[in-house]
Design a protein around this motif. Structure first.
Motif, mmCIF file in Angstrom:
data_model
loop_
_atom_site.group_PDB
_atom_site.id
_atom_site.type_symbol
_atom_site.label_atom_id
_atom_site.label_comp_id
_atom_site.label_asym_id
_atom_site.label_seq_id
_atom_site.Cartn_x
_atom_site.Cartn_y
_atom_site.Cartn_z
ATOM 1 N N TYR A 92 52.707 39.882 27.106
ATOM 2 C CA TYR A 92 52.615 40.993 26.156
ATOM 3 C C TYR A 92 53.991 41.428 25.660
ATOM 4 O O TYR A 92 54.185 41.658 24.476
ATOM 5 C CB TYR A 92 51.893 42.185 26.780
ATOM 6 C CG TYR A 92 51.589 43.257 25.754
ATOM 7 C CD1 TYR A 92 50.529 43.113 24.872
ATOM 8 C CD2 TYR A 92 52.395 44.383 25.642
ATOM 9 C CE1 TYR A 92 50.274 44.064 23.909
ATOM 10 C CE2 TYR A 92 52.147 45.341 24.677
ATOM 11 C CZ TYR A 92 51.078 45.179 23.822
ATOM 12 O OH TYR A 92 50.820 46.115 22.862
ATOM 13 N N ASN A 93 54.937 41.560 26.568
ATOM 14 C CA ASN A 93 56.273 42.004 26.178
ATOM 15 C C ASN A 93 57.278 41.551 27.235
ATOM 16 O O ASN A 93 57.425 42.169 28.282
ATOM 17 C CB ASN A 93 56.295 43.524 26.032
ATOM 18 C CG ASN A 93 57.607 44.028 25.439
ATOM 19 O OD1 ASN A 93 58.645 43.387 25.585
ATOM 20 N ND2 ASN A 93 57.552 45.153 24.771
ATOM 21 N N SER A 110 60.603 41.480 27.449
ATOM 22 C CA SER A 110 61.764 42.244 27.885
ATOM 23 C C SER A 110 61.345 43.453 28.714
ATOM 24 O O SER A 110 62.017 43.794 29.691
ATOM 25 C CB SER A 110 62.636 42.636 26.694
ATOM 26 O OG SER A 110 61.906 43.427 25.799
ATOM 27 N N VAL A 111 60.221 44.084 28.360
ATOM 28 C CA VAL A 111 59.779 45.219 29.182
ATOM 29 C C VAL A 111 59.318 44.716 30.556
ATOM 30 O O VAL A 111 59.565 45.374 31.578
ATOM 31 C CB VAL A 111 58.665 46.024 28.486
ATOM 32 C CG1 VAL A 111 58.166 47.130 29.392
ATOM 33 C CG2 VAL A 111 59.173 46.622 27.186
ATOM 34 N N SER A 138 60.618 42.401 32.209
ATOM 35 C CA SER A 138 61.816 42.231 33.034
ATOM 36 C C SER A 138 62.330 43.578 33.530
ATOM 37 O O SER A 138 62.865 43.680 34.633
ATOM 38 C CB SER A 138 62.899 41.466 32.273
ATOM 39 O OG SER A 138 63.461 42.285 31.265
ATOM 40 N N LEU A 139 62.122 44.640 32.735
ATOM 41 C CA LEU A 139 62.530 45.975 33.191
ATOM 42 C C LEU A 139 61.673 46.460 34.354
ATOM 43 O O LEU A 139 62.066 47.341 35.107
ATOM 44 C CB LEU A 139 62.428 46.992 32.041
ATOM 45 C CG LEU A 139 63.444 46.869 30.915
ATOM 46 C CD1 LEU A 139 63.204 47.948 29.878
ATOM 47 C CD2 LEU A 139 64.862 46.957 31.449
ATOM 48 N N MET A 140 60.465 45.911 34.492
ATOM 49 C CA MET A 140 59.591 46.266 35.616
ATOM 50 C C MET A 140 60.007 45.518 36.886
ATOM 51 O O MET A 140 59.396 45.680 37.936
ATOM 52 C CB MET A 140 58.128 45.905 35.314
ATOM 53 C CG MET A 140 57.526 46.577 34.101
ATOM 54 S SD MET A 140 57.382 48.349 34.293
ATOM 55 C CE MET A 140 58.644 48.920 33.200
ATOM 56 N N SER A 188 70.920 48.257 31.568
ATOM 57 C CA SER A 188 69.796 47.691 32.318
ATOM 58 C C SER A 188 69.734 46.168 32.219
ATOM 59 O O SER A 188 68.831 45.550 32.763
ATOM 60 C CB SER A 188 68.475 48.307 31.839
ATOM 61 O OG SER A 188 68.225 47.945 30.507
ATOM 62 N N MET A 202 69.360 44.245 29.503
ATOM 63 C CA MET A 202 68.562 43.633 28.437
ATOM 64 C C MET A 202 69.438 42.904 27.431
ATOM 65 O O MET A 202 68.991 41.953 26.792
ATOM 66 C CB MET A 202 67.744 44.711 27.707
ATOM 67 C CG MET A 202 66.629 45.292 28.540
ATOM 68 S SD MET A 202 65.835 46.673 27.698
ATOM 69 C CE MET A 202 64.635 45.809 26.698
ATOM 70 N N HIS A 259 64.716 51.801 33.652
ATOM 71 C CA HIS A 259 64.941 52.050 32.235
ATOM 72 C C HIS A 259 63.596 52.218 31.526
ATOM 73 O O HIS A 259 62.774 51.307 31.546
ATOM 74 C CB HIS A 259 65.718 50.848 31.664
ATOM 75 C CG HIS A 259 66.016 50.934 30.200
ATOM 76 N ND1 HIS A 259 66.654 49.930 29.518
ATOM 77 C CD2 HIS A 259 65.782 51.898 29.283
ATOM 78 C CE1 HIS A 259 66.785 50.272 28.245
ATOM 79 N NE2 HIS A 259 66.256 51.459 28.081
ATOM 80 N N PRO A 307 62.212 52.157 28.101
ATOM 81 C CA PRO A 307 62.810 51.717 26.840
ATOM 82 C C PRO A 307 62.306 52.511 25.647
ATOM 83 O O PRO A 307 61.303 53.221 25.722
ATOM 84 C CB PRO A 307 62.375 50.257 26.741
ATOM 85 C CG PRO A 307 61.078 50.204 27.477
ATOM 86 C CD PRO A 307 61.188 51.219 28.585
ATOM 87 N N GLY A 329 57.324 50.989 25.687
ATOM 88 C CA GLY A 329 57.111 49.711 26.362
ATOM 89 C C GLY A 329 55.878 49.667 27.234
ATOM 90 O O GLY A 329 55.885 49.081 28.323
ATOM 91 N N ILE A 330 54.796 50.280 26.749
ATOM 92 C CA ILE A 330 53.535 50.225 27.494
ATOM 93 C C ILE A 330 52.895 48.854 27.274
ATOM 94 O O ILE A 330 52.973 48.292 26.191
ATOM 95 C CB ILE A 330 52.601 51.344 26.967
ATOM 96 C CG1 ILE A 330 53.134 52.700 27.380
ATOM 97 C CG2 ILE A 330 51.179 51.162 27.442
ATOM 98 C CD1 ILE A 330 53.303 52.879 28.856
ATOM 99 N N ARG A 332 55.544 55.296 35.428
ATOM 100 C CA ARG A 332 55.669 53.902 35.838
ATOM 101 C C ARG A 332 57.091 53.611 36.321
ATOM 102 O O ARG A 332 57.302 52.954 37.343
ATOM 103 C CB ARG A 332 55.314 53.022 34.638
ATOM 104 C CG ARG A 332 55.249 51.560 34.911
ATOM 105 C CD ARG A 332 54.845 50.804 33.672
ATOM 106 N NE ARG A 332 55.863 50.889 32.614
ATOM 107 C CZ ARG A 332 55.776 50.268 31.442
ATOM 108 N NH1 ARG A 332 54.709 49.545 31.166
ATOM 109 N NH2 ARG A 332 56.731 50.374 30.546
#
Lengths: 312, 237
Positions: A190-191, A193-194, A196-198, B50, B52, B82, B84, B88-89, B149
């Motif tokens: 789905y995303n 880069s996000v 990877s932030l998780m 972070s 990115m 982070h 974003p 970023g859901i 989250r």
């Protein structure tokens, strides 16, 4: 009347048996597309490698001669080895060919995929590997009809083939929708880069996707050559057609959609066999591509895909 | 104690020089805000921290350790989460699955369960909607989910990018109240905002960015009184 029923059930059985194998291959296309947004044209060549690795194994285990009956577990063993080997090949392909292109324009990756495909086809034909002549897959299962439905023979090969395919798909469905790793795969899809932030290690997820997709392709290649025992040489165009039909299945089901690929594969198999049985055998490939054209015209996101807006 | 230190940070997007030698320090326990016009480079700073994006020069130190060259999933492991821009859901996943992903790296189910309860206390709406696809939430609820989250990763430093963007005034108040509350519970916050009024009200220290460079910085209360800031960012002519 009886003959009509027999034709119907024979067609149904063949369509389901081959369709479930298309579905296995389609899953590989759709999973890679879901995560990396490109069509892995080398995927059909992994199917080929799966079939040939299985053949080499079966022959070296001594099941090539007609009187050497294979024990029941031979097929299972060969299946697992072929899946493992192709999983490793899929990992290597991703690592060596696609990973260096992360962030490159999609067209570059697509061209690379075609290059990988040609490389695998032609390397496979080298004389010290699989060679350039067709071979015959030793029969690993007794050729006895399991039961007869209105005169149509349900052969053991079809039941084992489709059954294995269904089991693998149930396993994949569980992996993707009910495990932590599957959740991470869906998040990356789905995303990226996000995800990877998780804390998801995106590269590891991508590698894993290639391993799973390639293992499923190997299973499809092996099961297909159990049903159609004449295995063509690695660079034969017939393999490309098998891959293309599976690709069509993935697009018809909505590229990137796991369940869509499964249903799309079975649909394509049924369409091909019913068209061949009731309209004309000559056009069996035409039905498949005609469906592709119709879907692209009227439901470009696929039958089960969501329409997406290109992100800017 | 300085928790996060950026020294002479430079970022290029192709030919565009997005950050030109930015230095920022975030003290532990504080709320620090970066304000400035659209395109000033605020989000770029968070993205560089972070992992990115990769800076072209300068240093990023978190609790004395360099973050240079580390991928985002390892930076998160160090205690830096982070949220974003755009929240970023994962719209195709359920609210519950989104929260699960927040705790992706944790292996203490008991602790995660307790932290979830805390998140539900902060955001009761999130709890009511666990089984829903996250894409069906309203903008405010998505922002709450995004913050909740991120908290499940148990960060010591939370990076928030435009949490008030696109929200109704009342929700903006709620979000800022919650930012204060999170900070009061011990999490350090680096906040990027276009709503400079609210940001300066909640922050201890503030940096003003203009075209990729720090224009000025100081205690948030002082900046809120400065004529230049009032004119340019707070809408007082």
């Amino acid at each position: 009347m009886n003959a009509a029923l027999q034709t119907f059930f024979e067609t149904l059985i063949n369509g389901l048996a081959v369709g479930s194998l298309y579905a296995l291959v389609a899953l590989g296309y759709t999973m890679v597309y879901g995560i990396l947004k490109f069509i892995n044209f080398a995927h059909s060549d992994i199917v080929v490698l799966g079939a040939w690795i299985a053949f080499v194994l079966a022959r070296s285990l001594g099941y090539a001669t007609p009187d050497a009956a294979a024990p029941w577990y031979a097929g299972l063993l060969i299946l697992l080895v072929a899946m493992t080997a192709c999983g490793a090949i899929g990992y290597a392909v991703e690592r060596l060919a696609y990973k260096p292109l992360r962030g490159a324009p999609r067209l570059n990756v697509l061209i690379t995929a075609i290059g990988v495909s040609l490389f695998l086809q032609n390397t496979g034909q080298l004389s010290f590997l699989f060679g350039a002549s067709p071979q015959r897959m030793p029969s690993l299962l007794p050729d006895t009809p399991l039961l007869t439905v209105f005169g149509a023979r349900v052969s053991l090969v079809d039941v084992v083939g489709a059954g294995t395919a269904v089991l693998l798909m149930v396993g994949l469905e569980y992996l993707i929708f009910h495990t932590k790793l599957g959740r991470a795969m869906r998040a990356v899809s789905y995303n990226t880069s996000v995800a990877s932030l998780m804390g998801v290690n995106v590269n590891a997820v991508i590698s894993f996707t290639f391993v799973v997709g390639s293992a499923l392709a190997a299973a499809a290649g092996f099961l297909y050559s159990m049903k159609y025992v004449g295995i063509k040489q690695p660079a034969d165009a017939g393999w490309v057609m098998l891959g293309l039909k599976a690709f069509v299945a993935a697009v018809v089901g909505g590229i990137g959609n796991i369940r869509g690929a499964m249903i799309g594969g079975v649909m394509i198999g049924l369409l091909e066999f019913f068209g061949a049985a009731y309209v004309s055998t000559q056009y069996r490939d035409v039905y498949v591509f005609a469906l592709l054209i119709l879907v692209l015209l009227f439901r470009p996101a696929g039958l089960f895909g969501r329409a997406t807006v290109e992100k800017v | 104690m300085t928790m996060l230190l950026l020294e002479d940070l430079n970022v290029h997007y192709g030919a565009i020089h997005a950050l030109r030698g930015v230095s920022v320090s975030v003290e532990q326990g504080r709320v620090v805000t970066l304000i400035g016009a659209n395109g000033a480079g605020k989000s770029t700073i968070l993205r560089a921290v972070s992992g990115m994006i990769r800076p072209s020069g300068g240093r990023i130190m978190f609790e004395g350790k360099s973050l240079s060259g580390q991928p985002p999933h390892q930076i998160l492991r160090l205690g830096l989460a982070h949220v974003p821009e755009g929240r970023g859901i994962f719209a195709n996943l359920t609210v519950d699955e989104n929260l699960e992903l927040g705790a992706y790296q944790r292996s203490d189910p008991e602790g995660v369960r307790r932290d979830r309860e805390k998140v539900y206390e902060l955001f009761p709406r999130v709890k009511e909607r666990l089984k829903q696809a996250a894409g069906t939430l309203s903008g405010g609820e998505q922002q709450m989910l995004a913050i909740g989250r991120a908290l499940l990763a148990r960060p010591r430093l939370l990076l928030l990018d435009e949490p008030s963007l696109g929200l109704a005034p009342q929700l903006v108040q709620t979000i800022f109240r919650i930012i204060r509350e999170i900070n009061a519970q011990g999490t350090t916050i680096l906040l990027v905002e276009q709503n400079a009024n609210m940001a300066l009200a909640v922050a201890h220290h503030a940096y003003v960015l203009e075209v990729g460079a720090i224009r000025m910085h100081g205690p948030a209360a002082d900046l809120a009184k400065s004529d230049e800031v009032r004119k340019a960012y707070l809408g007082h002519g």
